[in-house]
Design a protein around this motif. Structure first.
Motif, PDB file in Angstrom:
ATOM      1  N   MET A   1      56.378 -15.772  31.165  1.00 16.04           N
ATOM      2  CA  MET A   1      56.304 -15.260  29.793  1.00 16.04           C
ATOM      3  C   MET A   1      56.093 -16.372  28.774  1.00 16.04           C
ATOM      4  SD  MET A   1      56.418 -12.043  30.009  1.00 16.04           S
ATOM      5  CE  MET A   1      56.730 -11.594  28.304  1.00 16.04           C
ATOM      6  N   GLY A   2      56.345 -17.634  29.192  1.00 14.09           N
ATOM      7  CA  GLY A   2      56.168 -18.734  28.268  1.00 14.09           C
ATOM      8  C   GLY A   2      54.728 -18.868  27.807  1.00 14.09           C
ATOM      9  N   ALA A   3      53.764 -18.702  28.725  1.00 21.10           N
ATOM     10  CA  ALA A   3      52.359 -18.807  28.372  1.00 21.10           C
ATOM     11  C   ALA A   3      51.943 -17.685  27.421  1.00 21.10           C
ATOM     12  CB  ALA A   3      51.504 -18.776  29.632  1.00 21.10           C
ATOM     13  N   VAL A   4      52.473 -16.488  27.654  1.00 25.99           N
ATOM     14  CA  VAL A   4      52.147 -15.357  26.779  1.00 25.99           C
ATOM     15  C   VAL A   4      52.703 -15.585  25.382  1.00 25.99           C
ATOM     16  CG1 VAL A   4      52.435 -12.889  26.413  1.00 25.99           C
ATOM     17  CG2 VAL A   4      52.039 -13.760  28.724  1.00 25.99           C
ATOM     18  N   ALA A   5      53.941 -16.094  25.328  1.00 28.60           N
ATOM     19  CA  ALA A   5      54.549 -16.394  24.019  1.00 28.60           C
ATOM     20  C   ALA A   5      53.760 -17.474  23.290  1.00 28.60           C
ATOM     21  CB  ALA A   5      56.002 -16.823  24.203  1.00 28.60           C
ATOM     22  N   ASP A   6      53.337 -18.492  24.031  1.00 27.46           N
ATOM     23  CA  ASP A   6      52.526 -19.551  23.413  1.00 27.46           C
ATOM     24  C   ASP A   6      51.198 -19.000  22.926  1.00 27.46           C
ATOM     25  OD1 ASP A   6      54.537 -21.329  23.987  1.00 27.46           O
ATOM     26  OD2 ASP A   6      53.588 -22.120  25.802  1.00 27.46           O
ATOM     27  N   ALA A   7      50.618 -18.089  23.703  1.00 28.01           N
ATOM     28  CA  ALA A   7      49.349 -17.481  23.295  1.00 28.01           C
ATOM     29  C   ALA A   7      49.528 -16.659  22.022  1.00 28.01           C
ATOM     30  CB  ALA A   7      48.811 -16.600  24.422  1.00 28.01           C
ATOM     31  N   TRP A   8      50.624 -15.922  21.947  1.00 28.99           N
ATOM     32  CA  TRP A   8      50.898 -15.122  20.750  1.00 28.99           C
ATOM     33  C   TRP A   8      51.071 -16.024  19.527  1.00 28.99           C
ATOM     34  CZ3 TRP A   8      50.390 -10.493  18.859  1.00 28.99           C
ATOM     35  CH2 TRP A   8      51.109 -10.126  17.710  1.00 28.99           C
ATOM     36  N   THR A   9      51.787 -17.120  19.720  1.00 32.75           N
ATOM     37  CA  THR A   9      51.967 -18.077  18.622  1.00 32.75           C
ATOM     38  C   THR A   9      50.633 -18.644  18.171  1.00 32.75           C
ATOM     39  OG1 THR A   9      54.173 -18.676  19.447  1.00 32.75           O
ATOM     40  CG2 THR A   9      53.107 -20.219  17.938  1.00 32.75           C
ATOM     41  N   TRP A  10      49.785 -18.960  19.132  1.00 31.68           N
ATOM     42  CA  TRP A  10      48.476 -19.525  18.798  1.00 31.68           C
ATOM     43  C   TRP A  10      47.626 -18.505  18.047  1.00 31.68           C
ATOM     44  CZ3 TRP A  10      43.271 -19.023  19.304  1.00 31.68           C
ATOM     45  CH2 TRP A  10      42.492 -20.170  19.148  1.00 31.68           C
ATOM     46  N   LEU A  11      47.655 -17.254  18.500  1.00 34.32           N
ATOM     47  CA  LEU A  11      46.846 -16.209  17.872  1.00 34.32           C
ATOM     48  C   LEU A  11      47.344 -15.855  16.469  1.00 34.32           C
ATOM     49  CD1 LEU A  11      46.258 -13.807  20.905  1.00 34.32           C
ATOM     50  CD2 LEU A  11      44.524 -15.172  19.737  1.00 34.32           C
ATOM     51  N   THR A  12      48.603 -15.976  16.239  1.00 35.00           N
ATOM     52  CA  THR A  12      49.169 -15.612  14.932  1.00 35.00           C
ATOM     53  C   THR A  12      49.196 -16.777  13.955  1.00 35.00           C
ATOM     54  OG1 THR A  12      51.391 -15.983  15.857  1.00 35.00           O
ATOM     55  CG2 THR A  12      50.569 -13.720  15.826  1.00 35.00           C
ATOM     56  N   THR A  13      48.646 -17.904  14.357  1.00 40.04           N
ATOM     57  CA  THR A  13      48.536 -19.047  13.458  1.00 40.04           C
ATOM     58  C   THR A  13      47.211 -18.955  12.715  1.00 40.04           C
ATOM     59  OG1 THR A  13      49.838 -20.441  14.951  1.00 40.04           O
ATOM     60  CG2 THR A  13      48.491 -21.567  13.290  1.00 40.04           C
ATOM     61  N   GLY A  14      47.264 -18.781  11.408  1.00 32.52           N
ATOM     62  CA  GLY A  14      46.059 -18.546  10.618  1.00 32.52           C
ATOM     63  C   GLY A  14      45.017 -19.636  10.737  1.00 32.52           C
ATOM     64  N   ALA A  15      45.459 -20.878  10.893  1.00 30.15           N
ATOM     65  CA  ALA A  15      44.520 -22.002  10.961  1.00 30.15           C
ATOM     66  C   ALA A  15      43.585 -21.898  12.164  1.00 30.15           C
ATOM     67  CB  ALA A  15      45.285 -23.317  11.007  1.00 30.15           C
ATOM     68  N   ASN A  16      44.047 -21.238  13.223  1.00 23.92           N
ATOM     69  CA  ASN A  16      43.217 -21.106  14.433  1.00 23.92           C
ATOM     70  C   ASN A  16      42.084 -20.104  14.270  1.00 23.92           C
ATOM     71  OD1 ASN A  16      44.794 -22.977  15.862  1.00 23.92           O
ATOM     72  ND2 ASN A  16      46.251 -21.386  16.488  1.00 23.92           N
ATOM     73  N   TRP A  17      42.105 -19.337  13.184  1.00 24.72           N
ATOM     74  CA  TRP A  17      41.062 -18.341  12.951  1.00 24.72           C
ATOM     75  C   TRP A  17      40.026 -18.816  11.928  1.00 24.72           C
ATOM     76  CZ3 TRP A  17      40.839 -13.391  15.207  1.00 24.72           C
ATOM     77  CH2 TRP A  17      41.916 -13.101  16.068  1.00 24.72           C
ATOM     78  N   GLN A  18      40.238 -19.986  11.359  1.00 21.75           N
ATOM     79  CA  GLN A  18      39.382 -20.466  10.287  1.00 21.75           C
ATOM     80  C   GLN A  18      38.523 -21.630  10.751  1.00 21.75           C
ATOM     81  OE1 GLN A  18      42.160 -21.466   7.204  1.00 21.75           O
ATOM     82  NE2 GLN A  18      42.945 -19.377   6.994  1.00 21.75           N
ATOM     83  N   GLY A  19      37.457 -21.901   9.996  1.00 19.87           N
ATOM     84  CA  GLY A  19      36.605 -23.037  10.294  1.00 19.87           C
ATOM     85  C   GLY A  19      35.542 -22.734  11.334  1.00 19.87           C
ATOM     86  N   GLU A  20      34.683 -23.723  11.570  1.00 22.47           N
ATOM     87  CA  GLU A  20      33.583 -23.553  12.512  1.00 22.47           C
ATOM     88  C   GLU A  20      34.050 -23.393  13.947  1.00 22.47           C
ATOM     89  OE1 GLU A  20      30.945 -26.793  12.024  1.00 22.47           O
ATOM     90  OE2 GLU A  20      30.271 -26.194  10.016  1.00 22.47           O
ATOM     91  N   SER A  21      35.248 -23.902  14.262  1.00 18.99           N
ATOM     92  CA  SER A  21      35.785 -23.794  15.619  1.00 18.99           C
ATOM     93  C   SER A  21      36.866 -22.731  15.727  1.00 18.99           C
ATOM     94  CB  SER A  21      36.351 -25.153  16.068  1.00 18.99           C
ATOM     95  OG  SER A  21      35.345 -26.146  16.059  1.00 18.99           O
ATOM     96  N   GLY A  22      37.050 -21.946  14.668  1.00 17.77           N
ATOM     97  CA  GLY A  22      38.068 -20.911  14.675  1.00 17.77           C
ATOM     98  C   GLY A  22      37.644 -19.681  15.458  1.00 17.77           C
ATOM     99  N   VAL A  23      38.597 -18.795  15.678  1.00 16.47           N
ATOM    100  CA  VAL A  23      38.338 -17.595  16.471  1.00 16.47           C
ATOM    101  C   VAL A  23      37.261 -16.732  15.824  1.00 16.47           C
ATOM    102  CG1 VAL A  23      39.355 -15.488  17.405  1.00 16.47           C
ATOM    103  CG2 VAL A  23      40.690 -17.597  17.401  1.00 16.47           C
ATOM    104  N   THR A  24      37.310 -16.598  14.494  1.00 19.51           N
ATOM    105  CA  THR A  24      36.337 -15.735  13.820  1.00 19.51           C
ATOM    106  C   THR A  24      34.910 -16.215  14.051  1.00 19.51           C
ATOM    107  OG1 THR A  24      37.967 -15.229  12.100  1.00 19.51           O
ATOM    108  CG2 THR A  24      35.650 -14.739  11.618  1.00 19.51           C
ATOM    109  N   ALA A  25      34.680 -17.525  13.856  1.00 20.53           N
ATOM    110  CA  ALA A  25      33.326 -18.070  14.055  1.00 20.53           C
ATOM    111  C   ALA A  25      32.906 -17.951  15.515  1.00 20.53           C
ATOM    112  CB  ALA A  25      33.294 -19.532  13.606  1.00 20.53           C
ATOM    113  N   ARG A  26      33.823 -18.231  16.439  1.00 24.21           N
ATOM    114  CA  ARG A  26      33.491 -18.144  17.862  1.00 24.21           C
ATOM    115  C   ARG A  26      33.237 -16.696  18.276  1.00 24.21           C
ATOM    116  NH1 ARG A  26      31.658 -23.025  18.662  1.00 24.21           N
ATOM    117  NH2 ARG A  26      33.245 -24.661  18.580  1.00 24.21           N
ATOM    118  N   LEU A  27      33.941 -15.760  17.656  1.00 25.98           N
ATOM    119  CA  LEU A  27      33.736 -14.341  17.963  1.00 25.98           C
ATOM    120  C   LEU A  27      32.344 -13.889  17.538  1.00 25.98           C
ATOM    121  CD1 LEU A  27      34.928 -11.656  18.955  1.00 25.98           C
ATOM    122  CD2 LEU A  27      35.845 -11.304  16.661  1.00 25.98           C
ATOM    123  N   VAL A  28      31.921 -14.311  16.361  1.00 25.47           N
ATOM    124  CA  VAL A  28      30.576 -13.971  15.882  1.00 25.47           C
ATOM    125  C   VAL A  28      29.527 -14.562  16.817  1.00 25.47           C
ATOM    126  CG1 VAL A  28      28.920 -14.292  14.003  1.00 25.47           C
ATOM    127  CG2 VAL A  28      31.307 -13.747  13.487  1.00 25.47           C
TER     128      VAL A  28
END
Length: 246
Positions: A1-28
């Motif tokens: 469960m540690g990996a899942v918790a770490d993944a949740w923390t990573w996904l809920t960190t706003g900085a990981n969704w922004q910028g050219e290497s963020g989730v939003t840009a990579r999703l597009v």
């Protein structure tokens, strides 16, 4: 469960969704890349499969040849293409590898769908004076629609999942999140990237199911078909030519 918790923390960190290497840009990037591969695959596989299914010749050979691609790992094809002069053409090696991967389900399902149309329905349509093109458009294609759509859904999910390999060849997409996690030994980021890819595949498949139901040319016929042995049997099919003639 540690990996899942770490993944949740990573996904809920706003900085990981922004910028050219963020989730939003990579999703597009991932959606664009997958869309291009699917469009090319459909342009290659569907016209060929529908035509061969209509004329009833050469389809088995085409299906068997296309299925050979399933025996070759996409990663192996991608690596080999990257080592050739095509590797200098940007995303071209990845597009070719994914197209080869997506063609078999599209070709197989479309051809089988056309060949499984009840021959008595086709003969009835011809007996009503329909030309070959009219039989194809008004009878065969609507009846083959469910299997064609199944092939499209299968190819779409496979391409979305496998497009993560583009990162290996230096391409974009969600695979870059996963590879970046491996490079930094960040298990949470790796799991987060995998979860995003899985969620994207499920959402797109659900949208295709909904769109398929809305665009079904025989939706009204399937909805009003009476229950019983005749409901799914060829005996209920002759209604298709009558509707087409109208």
């Amino acid at each position: 469960m540690g990996a899942v918790a770490d993944a949740w923390t990573w996904l809920t960190t706003g900085a990981n969704w922004q910028g050219e290497s963020g989730v939003t840009a990579r999703l597009v990037e991932h959606l664009w890349f997958s869309g291009v591969c699917l469009l090319v695959s459909c342009l290659i596989a569907l016209p060929l499969a529908l035509w061969l299914g209509h004329i009833g010749r050469g389809g088995a050979l085409a299906v068997n040849v296309s299925n050979v691609g399933r025996a070759v790992p996409t990663l192996a094809v991608l690596v080999l293409l990257t080592l050739t002069p095509l590797g200098k053409q940007g995303d071209l090696p990845t597009i070719i590898a994914l197209v080869l991967f997506a063609v078999p389900p599209l070709l197989t399902n479309a051809y089988v769908g056309m060949r499984e149309v009840d021959r008595s329905v086709i003969e009835a349509a011809r007996g009503m004076g329909m030309s070959g093109g009219q039989v194809f458009r008004r009878v065969e294609l609507p009846l083959a629609y469910p299997l064609v759509l199944t092939g499209l859904r299968s190819a779409t999910v496979q391409v979305i999942a496998t497009a993560t390999l583009a990162a290996i060849a230096g391409g974009g997409g969600l695979g870059r999140i996963i590879t970046a996690g491996f490079n930094t030994s960040d298990t949470g980021q790796v799991v987060a990237g995998a979860l995003v890819v899985g969620a994207l595949a499920l959402v797109v498949e659900g949208l295709l199911v909904l769109a398929g139901r809305l665009c079904d040319p025989m939706r009204a016929t399937r909805r009003t078909r009476p229950a019983g042995p005749a409901a799914g049997a060829p005996g209920g099919a002759p209604a298709a030519p009558a509707k087409a003639a109208a």
